[in-house]
Design an enzyme around this catalytic site. Structure first.
Site, PDB file in Angstrom:
ATOM      1  N   SER A   1      55.219  98.163 -92.989  1.00  0.00           N
ATOM      2  CA  SER A   1      56.669  97.670 -92.458  1.00  0.00           C
ATOM      3  C   SER A   1      56.882  98.516 -91.167  1.00  0.00           C
ATOM      4  O   SER A   1      56.587  97.966 -90.001  1.00  0.00           O
ATOM      5  CB  SER A   1      57.174  98.982 -93.295  1.00  0.00           C
ATOM      6  OG  SER A   1      58.251  98.267 -93.968  1.00  0.00           O
TER       7      SER A   1
ATOM      8  N   ASP B   1      61.937  94.764 -88.151  1.00  0.00           N
ATOM      9  CA  ASP B   1      60.864  95.793 -88.485  1.00  0.00           C
ATOM     10  C   ASP B   1      59.330  94.798 -88.909  1.00  0.00           C
ATOM     11  O   ASP B   1      59.491  93.575 -88.752  1.00  0.00           O
ATOM     12  CB  ASP B   1      61.037  96.640 -89.368  1.00  0.00           C
ATOM     13  CG  ASP B   1      60.717  96.912 -91.454  1.00  0.00           C
ATOM     14  OD1 ASP B   1      61.246  95.461 -91.117  1.00  0.00           O
ATOM     15  OD2 ASP B   1      60.633  97.700 -91.456  1.00  0.00           O
TER      16      ASP B   1
ATOM     17  N   ASP C   1      58.147  94.179 -91.027  1.00  0.00           N
ATOM     18  CA  ASP C   1      56.735  92.892 -92.008  1.00  0.00           C
ATOM     19  C   ASP C   1      58.324  92.100 -92.192  1.00  0.00           C
ATOM     20  O   ASP C   1      58.978  91.672 -93.134  1.00  0.00           O
ATOM     21  CB  ASP C   1      56.707  93.523 -93.077  1.00  0.00           C
ATOM     22  CG  ASP C   1      57.480  94.700 -93.672  1.00  0.00           C
ATOM     23  OD1 ASP C   1      59.223  95.010 -93.582  1.00  0.00           O
ATOM     24  OD2 ASP C   1      57.585  95.519 -95.415  1.00  0.00           O
TER      25      ASP C   1
ATOM     26  N   ASP D   1      61.388  93.495 -93.139  1.00  0.00           N
ATOM     27  CA  ASP D   1      63.085  93.483 -94.314  1.00  0.00           C
ATOM     28  C   ASP D   1      63.671  94.510 -94.096  1.00  0.00           C
ATOM     29  O   ASP D   1      64.329  95.103 -95.571  1.00  0.00           O
ATOM     30  CB  ASP D   1      61.773  94.047 -95.807  1.00  0.00           C
ATOM     31  CG  ASP D   1      61.093  94.999 -95.694  1.00  0.00           C
ATOM     32  OD1 ASP D   1      61.140  95.721 -94.589  1.00  0.00           O
ATOM     33  OD2 ASP D   1      60.708  96.413 -96.613  1.00  0.00           O
TER      34      ASP D   1
END
Length: 447
Positions: free
Chosen positions: A104, A245, A247, A249
């Site tokens: 993440s 960010d 990833d 999400d």
């Protein structure tokens, strides 16, 4: 609940090539989860795997593939794709399981493994514990016969599929024509898909954070380092900036002046708009204990509730599904829109804000300030050994802090899900009082 050895608040996460983020653990996850999600039906079983741009992805991905294929599961590899894309494609491709390899918003040296069930939702604590038990059991029991091993294929159109899904979440009668947008992809999973989606919807797109080299993900960019976006917005005289960010999400937005709009303000924008149109379900919004008191008061002013869960977008989603809500999220920028996605999606959340911006014809600076935030202070206290939260002195300090803010604020003390830290947070109308409460509890924990 049993103690967790591998899984934390959001999948398995840690420093790459160090337990639990090793190739061996990844191999065991593949075998254990693969076996668990294979029904007894006589058919091919499928797992889909996406990743972000970290160097260690080249180590974790083949280890997972070896685990899945060894129990007889077929594998489709997406390459770099946002976490929400993997979740959605798990469902749309009728896969038995979806996997995202990402840590993440963490720096490149960390990595993680997130798992999604066939419905595209993150797995429950109970299912993760069962996978852990299988990982530590006789893992070689039940491996596939040589002629039943899984096959692997790279899916070349995964990114194009995801772009179309994202664009479909934007109202058809609207366009981004005339908007100049800075997009910061954090050198992460969305570095190709996010700029393309915005461009195809009509925007003039200025990209930063789109040159991943395996080591620069989230480095001084993205939703956790918003200065790069703000500087670029002012330099290019853009209408707004969007920072994802690693990833993708989560999202943080900034207005034309470079002022940051966090997840709480984003939820307020979208909640107000949906409520005005009679499209907000569940009578309110689901957020975590970290969301600002200002958001709660803003929603109450509209006759809406704010339901709080423990930290982690998975818990937000669980409560949303239980209560029939279609909007929830976290202050950090995870925004979940269940009309369109099964987990937090930074790009989709940004598009919902852009839809409100276009429809109302207001600049981002007018739209981005929906409520006054209540002063909120967070202190992280590192500890070694046993959790200091069991200490009577600490419990007494927490009680005193709560008494200080009674009626005008709140105190929240919780352990981190990923590090040996105690997070001490307080918020209230009187900033001096809030500071005093936080410092008193933090000192008690240190002592």
């Amino acid at each position: 609940m049993s103690t967790r050895k591998y899984f934390g608040t959001d999948g398995i996460r840690g420093r790459a090539n160090t337990f639990p983020m090793t190739a061996e653990v990844a191999y065991r996850v593949g075998m254990a989860a693969g076996k668990m999600f294979m029904s007894n039906a006589d058919r091919r079983h499928l797992v889909v795997i996406g990743k972000d741009t970290r160097l260690s992805g080249y180590m974790i991905e083949p280890a997972l593939v070896a685990g899945f294929t060894s129990v007889g599961m077929d594998v489709r590899l997406f390459g770099p794709l946002p976490t929400p894309g993997v979740a959605l494609m798990t469902r749309s491709m009728r896969a038995d399981l979806g996997v995202m390899i990402s840590a993440s918003h963490n720096a490149f040296m960390d990595n993680g493994i997130k798992l999604f069930g066939p419905d595209g939702y993150k797995l429950s604590d109970e299912v993760e514990l069962e996978i852990e038990a299988r990982m530590d059991g006789d893992i070689l029991q039940g491996v596939a016969e040589p002629h039943k091993l899984g096959r692997v294929q790279r899916l070349d159109d995964a990114q194009a599929r995801y772009i179309e899904i994202v664009k479909a979440s934007f109202p058809r009668h609207l366009t981004l024509n005339g908007l100049r947008i800075v997009i910061d992809c954090a050198h992460g999973a969305a570095y190709k898909v996010a700029p393309l989606a915005l461009y195809e919807l009509g925007a003039e797109v200025i990209c930063i954070g789109v040159s991943p080299d395996g080591l620069n993900i989230n480095e001084k960019c993205g939703s956790t380092h918003t200065d790069a976006m703000a500087v670029k917005v002012k330099e290019m005289r853009a209408d707004l900036g969007i920072a994802l960010d690693g990833d993708a999400d989560r999202v943080v937005i900034c207005d034309e002046n470079g002022k940051v709009v966090d997840g709480d303000q984003i939820m307020a924008i979208v909640a107000g708009h949906l409520a005005d149109k009679g499209l907000l379900k569940g009578g309110g919004v689901v957020a975590t204990v970290m969301s600002n008191l200002g958001l709660e008061r803003f929603l109450a002013g509209k006759g809406l509730t704010l339901e709080r869960t423990k930290v982690g977008d998975r818990y937000v989603m669980e409560r949303m599904r239980e209560g029939g809500f279609n909007l929830g999220g976290e202050q950090s920028g995870h925004v979940i829109l269940t009309d369109h996605a099964t987990t937090g999606d930074g790009l989709m959340a940004a598009l919902q804000v852009l839809a409100v911006l276009v429809e109302r014809g207001k600049p981002m600076s007018k739209l981005g300030h929906q409520f006054d935030t209540v002063p909120q202070i967070l202190k992280n206290v590192r500890f070694t050994g046993v959790s200091p939260l069991n200490s009577e002195a600490v419990k007494q300090a927490i009680r005193e802090g709560e008494e200080m803010l009674k009626g005008s604020g709140r105190v929240l003390v919780r352990p981190s899900g990923t590090e040996p830290l105690i997070r001490v947070m307080a918020e209230g109308d009187d900033e001096k009082q809030v500071k005093a409460a936080v410092n008193m509890i933090a000192e008690a924990i240190k002592a």
